[in-house]
Design a protein around this motif. Structure first.
Motif, PDB file in Angstrom:
ATOM      1  N   ILE A  84      52.450  57.216  40.319  1.00 52.91           N
ATOM      2  CA  ILE A  84      52.352  56.834  41.742  1.00 52.91           C
ATOM      3  C   ILE A  84      53.727  56.423  42.174  1.00 52.91           C
ATOM      4  O   ILE A  84      54.413  55.282  41.695  1.00 52.91           O
ATOM      5  CB  ILE A  84      51.390  55.617  41.898  1.00 52.91           C
ATOM      6  N   TRP A  85      54.373  57.053  43.156  1.00 57.65           N
ATOM      7  CA  TRP A  85      55.635  56.556  43.871  1.00 57.65           C
ATOM      8  C   TRP A  85      55.276  55.747  45.054  1.00 57.65           C
ATOM      9  O   TRP A  85      54.445  56.027  45.988  1.00 57.65           O
ATOM     10  CB  TRP A  85      56.297  57.787  44.380  1.00 57.65           C
ATOM     11  N   ILE A  86      55.844  54.630  44.985  1.00 58.97           N
ATOM     12  CA  ILE A  86      55.618  53.717  46.110  1.00 58.97           C
ATOM     13  C   ILE A  86      56.869  53.162  46.851  1.00 58.97           C
ATOM     14  O   ILE A  86      57.912  52.757  46.338  1.00 58.97           O
ATOM     15  CB  ILE A  86      54.849  52.218  45.421  1.00 58.97           C
ATOM     16  N   VAL A 119      62.137  52.189  45.983  1.00 56.93           N
ATOM     17  CA  VAL A 119      61.106  52.990  45.392  1.00 56.93           C
ATOM     18  C   VAL A 119      60.617  52.440  44.348  1.00 56.93           C
ATOM     19  O   VAL A 119      61.509  52.278  43.130  1.00 56.93           O
ATOM     20  CB  VAL A 119      61.239  54.571  45.398  1.00 56.93           C
ATOM     21  N   SER A 120      59.299  52.453  44.079  1.00 53.50           N
ATOM     22  CA  SER A 120      58.702  52.017  42.615  1.00 53.50           C
ATOM     23  C   SER A 120      57.991  53.112  41.987  1.00 53.50           C
ATOM     24  O   SER A 120      57.318  53.540  43.031  1.00 53.50           O
ATOM     25  CB  SER A 120      57.740  50.510  42.740  1.00 53.50           C
ATOM     26  N   ILE A 121      58.111  53.281  40.923  1.00 47.28           N
ATOM     27  CA  ILE A 121      57.123  54.536  40.296  1.00 47.28           C
ATOM     28  C   ILE A 121      56.213  53.776  39.178  1.00 47.28           C
ATOM     29  O   ILE A 121      56.859  52.966  38.010  1.00 47.28           O
ATOM     30  CB  ILE A 121      58.252  55.570  39.427  1.00 47.28           C
ATOM     31  N   LEU A 122      55.107  53.951  39.249  1.00 46.98           N
ATOM     32  CA  LEU A 122      54.129  53.297  38.507  1.00 46.98           C
ATOM     33  C   LEU A 122      53.414  54.384  37.809  1.00 46.98           C
ATOM     34  O   LEU A 122      52.777  55.652  38.155  1.00 46.98           O
ATOM     35  CB  LEU A 122      53.055  52.496  39.294  1.00 46.98           C
ATOM     36  N   TYR A 123      53.211  54.273  36.631  1.00 43.37           N
ATOM     37  CA  TYR A 123      52.536  55.131  35.559  1.00 43.37           C
ATOM     38  C   TYR A 123      50.780  54.699  35.580  1.00 43.37           C
ATOM     39  O   TYR A 123      50.402  53.699  35.386  1.00 43.37           O
ATOM     40  CB  TYR A 123      52.697  55.084  34.049  1.00 43.37           C
ATOM     41  N   GLY A 171      51.192  44.292  48.037  1.00 46.14           N
ATOM     42  CA  GLY A 171      51.453  45.364  47.084  1.00 46.14           C
ATOM     43  C   GLY A 171      50.303  46.483  47.061  1.00 46.14           C
ATOM     44  O   GLY A 171      50.265  46.796  48.412  1.00 46.14           O
ATOM     45  N   LEU A 172      50.174  47.054  45.782  1.00 47.71           N
ATOM     46  CA  LEU A 172      49.362  48.265  45.793  1.00 47.71           C
ATOM     47  C   LEU A 172      47.843  47.556  45.372  1.00 47.71           C
ATOM     48  O   LEU A 172      47.604  46.811  44.437  1.00 47.71           O
ATOM     49  CB  LEU A 172      49.813  49.108  44.863  1.00 47.71           C
ATOM     50  N   ILE A 173      46.985  48.203  46.101  1.00 49.50           N
ATOM     51  CA  ILE A 173      45.428  48.090  45.632  1.00 49.50           C
ATOM     52  C   ILE A 173      44.779  49.655  45.170  1.00 49.50           C
ATOM     53  O   ILE A 173      44.961  50.531  46.019  1.00 49.50           O
ATOM     54  CB  ILE A 173      44.581  47.391  46.729  1.00 49.50           C
ATOM     55  N   ILE A 174      44.376  49.494  44.078  1.00 40.72           N
ATOM     56  CA  ILE A 174      43.587  50.704  43.558  1.00 40.72           C
ATOM     57  C   ILE A 174      42.213  50.419  43.582  1.00 40.72           C
ATOM     58  O   ILE A 174      41.627  49.402  42.908  1.00 40.72           O
ATOM     59  CB  ILE A 174      44.051  51.027  42.013  1.00 40.72           C
ATOM     60  N   PHE A 175      41.343  51.446  44.334  1.00 40.16           N
ATOM     61  CA  PHE A 175      39.733  51.067  44.302  1.00 40.16           C
ATOM     62  C   PHE A 175      39.054  52.073  43.755  1.00 40.16           C
ATOM     63  O   PHE A 175      39.459  53.294  44.117  1.00 40.16           O
ATOM     64  CB  PHE A 175      39.177  50.631  45.787  1.00 40.16           C
ATOM     65  N   ASP A 176      38.473  51.790  42.763  1.00 35.98           N
ATOM     66  CA  ASP A 176      37.491  52.871  41.985  1.00 35.98           C
ATOM     67  C   ASP A 176      36.148  52.907  42.690  1.00 35.98           C
ATOM     68  O   ASP A 176      35.505  52.155  42.721  1.00 35.98           O
ATOM     69  CB  ASP A 176      37.475  52.739  40.567  1.00 35.98           C
ATOM     70  N   LYS A 183      54.439  42.341  43.102  1.00 34.80           N
ATOM     71  CA  LYS A 183      55.777  42.077  42.561  1.00 34.80           C
ATOM     72  C   LYS A 183      55.607  41.382  41.356  1.00 34.80           C
ATOM     73  O   LYS A 183      56.705  41.539  40.456  1.00 34.80           O
ATOM     74  CB  LYS A 183      56.554  41.120  43.741  1.00 34.80           C
ATOM     75  N   LYS A 184      55.064  40.553  40.943  1.00 34.58           N
ATOM     76  CA  LYS A 184      54.561  39.925  39.814  1.00 34.58           C
ATOM     77  C   LYS A 184      54.473  40.974  38.743  1.00 34.58           C
ATOM     78  O   LYS A 184      54.724  40.635  37.400  1.00 34.58           O
ATOM     79  CB  LYS A 184      53.509  38.915  39.877  1.00 34.58           C
ATOM     80  N   ASP A 185      54.029  41.935  39.199  1.00 34.99           N
ATOM     81  CA  ASP A 185      53.468  43.051  37.876  1.00 34.99           C
ATOM     82  C   ASP A 185      54.654  44.001  37.888  1.00 34.99           C
ATOM     83  O   ASP A 185      54.615  44.881  37.123  1.00 34.99           O
ATOM     84  CB  ASP A 185      52.305  43.972  38.395  1.00 34.99           C
ATOM     85  N   GLY A 186      55.773  43.773  38.477  1.00 33.08           N
ATOM     86  CA  GLY A 186      56.837  44.684  38.557  1.00 33.08           C
ATOM     87  C   GLY A 186      57.428  45.603  39.777  1.00 33.08           C
ATOM     88  O   GLY A 186      58.545  46.220  39.526  1.00 33.08           O
ATOM     89  N   LEU A 187      56.549  45.601  40.840  1.00 30.46           N
ATOM     90  CA  LEU A 187      56.830  46.357  42.087  1.00 30.46           C
ATOM     91  C   LEU A 187      58.114  45.782  42.460  1.00 30.46           C
ATOM     92  O   LEU A 187      58.460  44.513  42.432  1.00 30.46           O
ATOM     93  CB  LEU A 187      55.823  46.300  43.228  1.00 30.46           C
TER      94      LEU A 187
END
Length: 93
Positions: A70-72, A78-82, A35-40, A51-55
């Motif tokens: 974020i458009w994935i 396409v998944s769109i994430l706020y 999936g998507l990883i966000i690294f601060d 996918k478990k989170d909704g992707l």
């Protein structure tokens, strides 16, 4: 010259990176299997969204970030994430 190097993400998740974007001290990484990883980069925190989170799928092919969204791109669509909702819970490295 290398400005920044990190193997935190490589060590933490088994990933095949398909795309990445940098915005405001955060690296958004789409992967083929996780999936998507966000690294601060400032606080060295990670957040994994899958996918478990909704992707639509854990196979993320492309990223586009505009404003607070974020458009994935996936094979399935396409998944769109706020962004603000996605960053609610980070994991400390």
């Amino acid at each position: 010259k290398i400005i920044y190097h990190s193997n935190i993400i490589a060590n933490k998740f088994d990933n095949h990176i398909t795309d990445l974007k940098y915005r405001n001290n955060e690296i958004y990484i789409s992967t083929a299997t996780n999936g998507l990883i966000i690294f601060d980069t400032k606080n060295r925190l990670t957040k994994k969204i899958n996918k478990k989170d909704g992707l639509l799928s854990d196979n993320c092919r492309a990223l586009f970030i505009t404003g607070d969204y974020i458009w994935i791109g996936h094979d399935e669509g396409v998944s769109i994430l706020y962004k603000r909702k996605a960053k609610n819970s980070f994991n400390r490295n």
